[in-house]
Design an enzyme around this catalytic site. Structure first.
Site, PDB file in Angstrom:
ATOM      1  N   ASP A 176      -7.583  -0.230  -6.577  1.00  0.00           N
ATOM      2  CA  ASP A 176      -6.184  -0.678  -6.610  1.00  0.00           C
ATOM      3  C   ASP A 176      -5.739  -0.916  -8.055  1.00  0.00           C
ATOM      4  O   ASP A 176      -6.336  -0.393  -9.004  1.00  0.00           O
ATOM      5  CB  ASP A 176      -6.044  -1.928  -5.715  1.00  0.00           C
ATOM      6  CG  ASP A 176      -4.670  -2.038  -5.087  1.00  0.00           C
ATOM      7  OD1 ASP A 176      -3.752  -2.485  -5.799  1.00  0.00           O
ATOM      8  OD2 ASP A 176      -4.503  -1.675  -3.902  1.00  0.00           O
ATOM      9  N   GLU A 230     -21.559 -11.087   9.532  1.00  0.00           N
ATOM     10  CA  GLU A 230     -20.264 -10.426   9.339  1.00  0.00           C
ATOM     11  C   GLU A 230     -20.456  -8.926   9.105  1.00  0.00           C
ATOM     12  O   GLU A 230     -19.677  -8.103   9.601  1.00  0.00           O
ATOM     13  CB  GLU A 230     -19.528 -11.057   8.156  1.00  0.00           C
ATOM     14  CG  GLU A 230     -18.966 -12.432   8.476  1.00  0.00           C
ATOM     15  CD  GLU A 230     -18.435 -13.159   7.238  1.00  0.00           C
ATOM     16  OE1 GLU A 230     -17.455 -13.906   7.392  1.00  0.00           O
ATOM     17  OE2 GLU A 230     -19.012 -12.989   6.140  1.00  0.00           O
ATOM     18  N   ASP A 265       9.890   2.925   6.086  1.00  0.00           N
ATOM     19  CA  ASP A 265      11.027   3.585   6.725  1.00  0.00           C
ATOM     20  C   ASP A 265      10.650   5.017   7.063  1.00  0.00           C
ATOM     21  O   ASP A 265       9.648   5.548   6.578  1.00  0.00           O
ATOM     22  CB  ASP A 265      12.254   3.542   5.805  1.00  0.00           C
ATOM     23  CG  ASP A 265      11.973   4.125   4.427  1.00  0.00           C
ATOM     24  OD1 ASP A 265      11.713   5.339   4.352  1.00  0.00           O
ATOM     25  OD2 ASP A 265      11.984   3.375   3.430  1.00  0.00           O
ATOM     26  N   MET A 281       5.541   0.206  -5.150  1.00  0.00           N
ATOM     27  CA  MET A 281       6.861  -0.021  -5.763  1.00  0.00           C
ATOM     28  C   MET A 281       7.150  -1.502  -5.611  1.00  0.00           C
ATOM     29  O   MET A 281       7.424  -1.982  -4.518  1.00  0.00           O
ATOM     30  CB  MET A 281       7.877   0.808  -4.975  1.00  0.00           C
ATOM     31  CG  MET A 281       9.206   0.991  -5.625  1.00  0.00           C
ATOM     32  SD  MET A 281      10.435  -0.107  -4.948  1.00  0.00           S
ATOM     33  CE  MET A 281      11.918   0.644  -5.564  1.00  0.00           C
ATOM     34  N   ASN A 282       7.047  -2.228  -6.737  1.00  0.00           N
ATOM     35  CA  ASN A 282       6.939  -3.680  -6.616  1.00  0.00           C
ATOM     36  C   ASN A 282       8.119  -4.500  -7.098  1.00  0.00           C
ATOM     37  O   ASN A 282       7.946  -5.613  -7.574  1.00  0.00           O
ATOM     38  CB  ASN A 282       5.666  -4.147  -7.329  1.00  0.00           C
ATOM     39  CG  ASN A 282       4.466  -4.044  -6.400  1.00  0.00           C
ATOM     40  OD1 ASN A 282       4.529  -4.483  -5.265  1.00  0.00           O
ATOM     41  ND2 ASN A 282       3.390  -3.438  -6.874  1.00  0.00           N
ATOM     42  N   LYS A 313      -2.383   5.519  -3.181  1.00  0.00           N
ATOM     43  CA  LYS A 313      -1.519   4.444  -2.675  1.00  0.00           C
ATOM     44  C   LYS A 313      -0.358   4.339  -3.648  1.00  0.00           C
ATOM     45  O   LYS A 313      -0.544   3.971  -4.805  1.00  0.00           O
ATOM     46  CB  LYS A 313      -2.312   3.139  -2.609  1.00  0.00           C
ATOM     47  CG  LYS A 313      -1.500   1.924  -2.162  1.00  0.00           C
ATOM     48  CD  LYS A 313      -2.425   0.714  -2.027  1.00  0.00           C
ATOM     49  CE  LYS A 313      -1.686  -0.585  -1.827  1.00  0.00           C
ATOM     50  NZ  LYS A 313      -2.590  -1.738  -1.912  1.00  0.00           N
ATOM     51  N   SER A 335       5.160  -0.925  -0.832  1.00  0.00           N
ATOM     52  CA  SER A 335       6.138  -1.539  -1.711  1.00  0.00           C
ATOM     53  C   SER A 335       5.998  -3.043  -1.552  1.00  0.00           C
ATOM     54  O   SER A 335       6.595  -3.635  -0.661  1.00  0.00           O
ATOM     55  CB  SER A 335       7.547  -1.093  -1.327  1.00  0.00           C
ATOM     56  OG  SER A 335       8.485  -1.810  -2.087  1.00  0.00           O
TER      57      SER A 335
HETATM   58  C1  GLA Z   1       1.441  -4.719  -4.254  1.00  0.00           C
HETATM   59  C2  GLA Z   1       0.679  -4.134  -3.081  1.00  0.00           C
HETATM   60  C3  GLA Z   1      -0.703  -4.716  -3.021  1.00  0.00           C
HETATM   61  C4  GLA Z   1      -1.413  -4.429  -4.315  1.00  0.00           C
HETATM   62  C5  GLA Z   1      -0.614  -4.982  -5.490  1.00  0.00           C
HETATM   63  C6  GLA Z   1      -1.213  -4.561  -6.800  1.00  0.00           C
HETATM   64  O1  GLA Z   1       1.758  -6.048  -4.056  1.00  0.00           O
HETATM   65  O2  GLA Z   1       1.362  -4.322  -1.880  1.00  0.00           O
HETATM   66  O3  GLA Z   1      -1.421  -4.201  -1.942  1.00  0.00           O
HETATM   67  O4  GLA Z   1      -1.607  -3.045  -4.437  1.00  0.00           O
HETATM   68  O5  GLA Z   1       0.720  -4.535  -5.457  1.00  0.00           O
HETATM   69  O6  GLA Z   1      -0.504  -5.028  -7.872  1.00  0.00           O
END
Ligand code: GLA
Length: 735
Positions: free
Chosen positions: A369, A617, A537, A482-483, A479, A530
């Site tokens: 990520d 687990e 959507d 868009m934040n 992945k 995002s």
């Molecule tokens: C967003 C995504 C998370 C992660 C962070 C990384 O919030 O939804 O899953 O990828 O960004 O900054």
């Protein structure tokens, strides 16, 4: 045939297996909307219209003396501003520099086999075997200007879907300015309906709300340049008495990932209108002579068999005729993502440790990520610099990926191409590539700015960055995040009079990038994201078969998020992961088993430090992974049933999957409360074969008994306990 044109009655009738949709050209050449409801063939529905003088209702050109004829109450197919209709409109446009006014009259029409396409925009398509799909084009023309509006209808007869789009064309020489261009409008003779919509927030998307429609306007919308966490571009209108099993339901989904607007209006005669299309708050789109503007597509579905049938019809049609990715049919890898395990703080060794454990318990992919590129040790810098931080990783990306592949896992990676940090090489080189208003301190979100995707050079830079990344290592999954919401929409490259077009051009730029990625790397599994589910959507599904559903990974809050999402989207598109306990977002403690049961509702994976799990687990995780793999087809392609609502049932939330032929099913229950002296809880299953005999927990039941009498649930033994079982047909009642 799905589309019937009656030249004498001047009706256009669209039939699907469960619905009939009709329009009629009246004596003045106006296109009326006469019916959309249960399949009812062979009728001209204009008998439902009762002309009368209702006062203060103006007459359009050519009808001056007939006070019973007014656009202010007639049911219209695509209502335009400026001809005496004072309700919410589908179109507001006109010659540039003049008050917007249009008087659209019927011009021509044609019917063709197959489904129209919309270059540059997401659109449903006919699959190889879909011989039943047809397109209707109806062209309207303004009485005065060379402005044409082509209404496009794609009729998926067997899939029970009708799509709509409008294309506005300036064939004159004077520029035309568009200020509102909806994808569709629908008029109903009565407001005897309720609206179901899905509101929310970051980490709490798509909450279910069902409401009566008051007189006046009700709106769900986004002006954020993205579909957003707060509202969703999918709504349902339904009978006041509609349930999961019964009642008239109309689903409307906008295939668009930018801001949107869905409005309903109950008018002075208690009639109901709904319009749906792009956000028009700042829209000013100028068409020079010869230019046209296509609205995004809207997909419509009607059923008289309740909400479960509506959701399953839309879900199935989106899976087969909207999602293009090869991964809709291929087995998607079960993955572990390192975000909640490490956030920005990782080393190569830590990543490999998680990957090693992932391989051991049967996972297929490791996803790296945020935090692997540029200067990115926090969310305050680095966006835009899409080259690997080898100092942090201690190796090249290829070396890391090779190590992971050696463990038998494929590799996926996170990117956020639409954004730029002010502390980045990209911003230092091209400050004008960010959307900011000259002379004003920009609005920042998550300390970042939005790149101007309306500019060709920005798109080229990002295509290049994507290509470089894809060629740098063996990447099987992306992945795409868009934040932040889009704001301060000023493009340094656009002439001042075109700024009102930038917001939509941004979305067209995004689609161009996604098209580049998906066409050049068709085997890559793309996951939309995002800030979790802020851009969940139907437009995104055209490019990405799955979307990270929420940044909230708590199994119990996810019950509500999944419940809402399931109304308008296939559950295979809902990415859901098992995460750590106590939960990172809300501190809740839930059993490991429950987190698995909940995540298996969608496209399943893990998002925690696997190397920190206990033996117990790990055993449970192995069991979950094996179970998901064994029943992959059921979870990904089965019909999905909401058996109880987390918004009304305090004790538990239940859902099930039923295989296409009804011979296999799963039932999942999460208990959401505990009681002393508990009373027995029951739940009725759905979608089974009445006369089939099923084996469940070692006992045999008929489908009828399971659906009409239900099963008795075990008593939960701890907070948020869960129950999961599989049903298999083992016989049938003899007739
Ligand atoms: C967003 C995504 C998370 C992660 C962070 C990384 O919030 O939804 O899953 O990828 O960004 O900054």
């Amino acid at each position: 045939m799905a589309i019937r044109v009656d030249q004498t009655a001047k009706t256009f009738t669209l039939d699907t297996i469960k619905s009939t949709y009709q329009m009629k050209v009246d004596a003045h050449g106006n296109l009326l909307h006469t019916y959309y409801g249960a399949r009812a063939q062979g009728t001209d529905f204009s008998y439902l219209i009762s002309p009368a003088d209702h006062g203060f209702c103006g007459q359009p050109a050519g009808c001056g003396d007939d006070r019973t004829y007014s656009m202010d109450y007639l049911p219209l197919e695509y209502p335009a501003h400026g001809n005496g209709d004072y309700r919410i409109k589908a179109l507001r446009a006109g010659a540039a520099g003049q008050a917007p006014a249009l008087d659209l009259r019927y011009h021509s029409s044609d019917v063709t086999a197959g489904k129209y396409a919309l270059p540059g925009l997401p659109a449903m398509f006919a699959g190889e075997g879909d011989q039943d799909v047809q397109t209707l084009r109806i062209v309207l023309k303004d009485l005065y200007e060379e402005i044409y509006v082509t209404l496009l209808y794609g009729v998926f007869e067997k899939k029970n879907i009708v799509t709509r789009t409008a294309v506005i064309e300036n064939k004159g020489s004077r520029p035309v300015c568009i200020r509102r261009a909806m994808s569709m409008g629908l008029d109903f003779p009565e407001n005897d309906k309720e609206l179901i919509h899905f509101y929310g927030k970051h980490a709490g998307e798509r909450q279910f709300e069902r409401t009566a429609l008051l007189h006046g306007i009700t709106e769900v919308s986004s002006t954020r340049g993205m579909s957003g966490h707060q509202h969703n571009p999918f709504v349902v209108l339904c009978d006041k008495s509609a349930t999961e099993e019964n009642g008239d339901c109309w689903g409307i989904s906008l295939l668009y990932s930018g801001g949107f607007r869905i409005q309903t209006e109950t008018d002075q005669l208690d009639q109901l209108r709904i319009v749906c299309g792009i956000d028009d708050e700042e829209l000013e789109w100028t068409l020079s002579g010869g230019e046209s503007f296509a609205t995004p597509e809207a997909a419509l579905c009607f059923t008289d068999r309740g909400l479960a049938d509506l959701s399953n019809t839309i879900g199935a049609a989106f899976r087969t005729n909207l999602i293009r990715s090869v991964w809709k049919d291929r087995r998607r890898p079960l993955l572990v993502n390192n975000w909640e395990a490490t956030y920005f703080d990782f080393t190569k060794e830590k990543l490999l440790e998680i990957a090693r454990q992932a391989a051991e318990i049967g996972l297929d992919m490791f996803v790296l990520d945020d935090g692997w590129f540029g200067k990115r040790d926090s969310d305050r810098s680095g966006l835009g610099d899409w080259y690997v931080n080898e100092e942090k990783l201690g190796c090249t990306l290829r070396e890391l990926v090779d190590d992971i592949r050696d463990m038998g896992l494929s590799f996926g990676i996170w990117i956020e191409p639409e954004m730029v940090s002010e502390d980045s090489d990209l911003y230092r080189a091209h400050p004008d590539w960010a959307l900011t208003i000259p002379g004003r301190d920009p609005v920042r979100g998550r300390s970042q700015l939005v790149l101007d995707l309306s500019r060709a050079e920005v798109i080229e830079y990002l295509k290049d960055a994507i290509d470089r990344l894809m060629h740098s290592a063996d990447i099987a999954y992306i992945k795409w995040d868009m934040n932040r919401s889009v704001e301060n929409i000023y493009s340094a490259a656009a002439p001042s009079l075109s700024q009102g077009a930038v917001k939509h051009r941004y979305v067209l730029g995004l689609y161009e990038l996604l098209e580049h990625l998906t066409s050049r790397y068709p085997d890559v599994l793309l996951e939309g994201c995002s800030g979790g589910g802020g851009r969940f959507d139907a437009g995104m599904l055209y490019y990405a078969p799955q979307i990270w559903c929420s940044d909230n990974t708590d199994a119990v809050e996810r019950l509500r998020i999944h419940y809402g999402t399931s109304f308008g989207y296939p559950m295979s598109s809902v990415a859901a992961h098992v995460s750590v306990c106590p939960n990172e977002q809300n501190g809740r403690r839930t059993p490991f088993q429950t987190r698995g049961v909940c995540a298996m509702q969608g496209s399943f994976g893990y998002e925690l430090d696997l190397s920190a799990l206990s033996e117990e687990e790990l055993e449970e995780a192995k069991h979950q992974i094996a179970c998901y793999k064994e029943h992959y087809e059921l979870f990904q392609k089965g019909r999905y049933y909401r058996l109880s609502s987390p918004f009304t049932n305090r004790s538990f939330t239940a859902w099930s999957y039923v295989s296409e032929d009804g011979s296999e099913a799963s039932v999942s229950i999460v208990f959401t409360d505990l009681y002393g002296n508990p009373k027995p809880l029951r739940v009725k299953l759905k979608g089974l074969k009445e006369d089939a005999v099923y084996r469940l927990d070692g006992k045999e039941y008929t489908g009828g008994a399971l659906m009409y009498a239900g099963i008795v649930l075990p008593v939960p033994e701890c907070d948020y306990d869960s129950y999961f079982a599989l049903l298999k047909q083992c016989g049938a009642l003899s007739k």
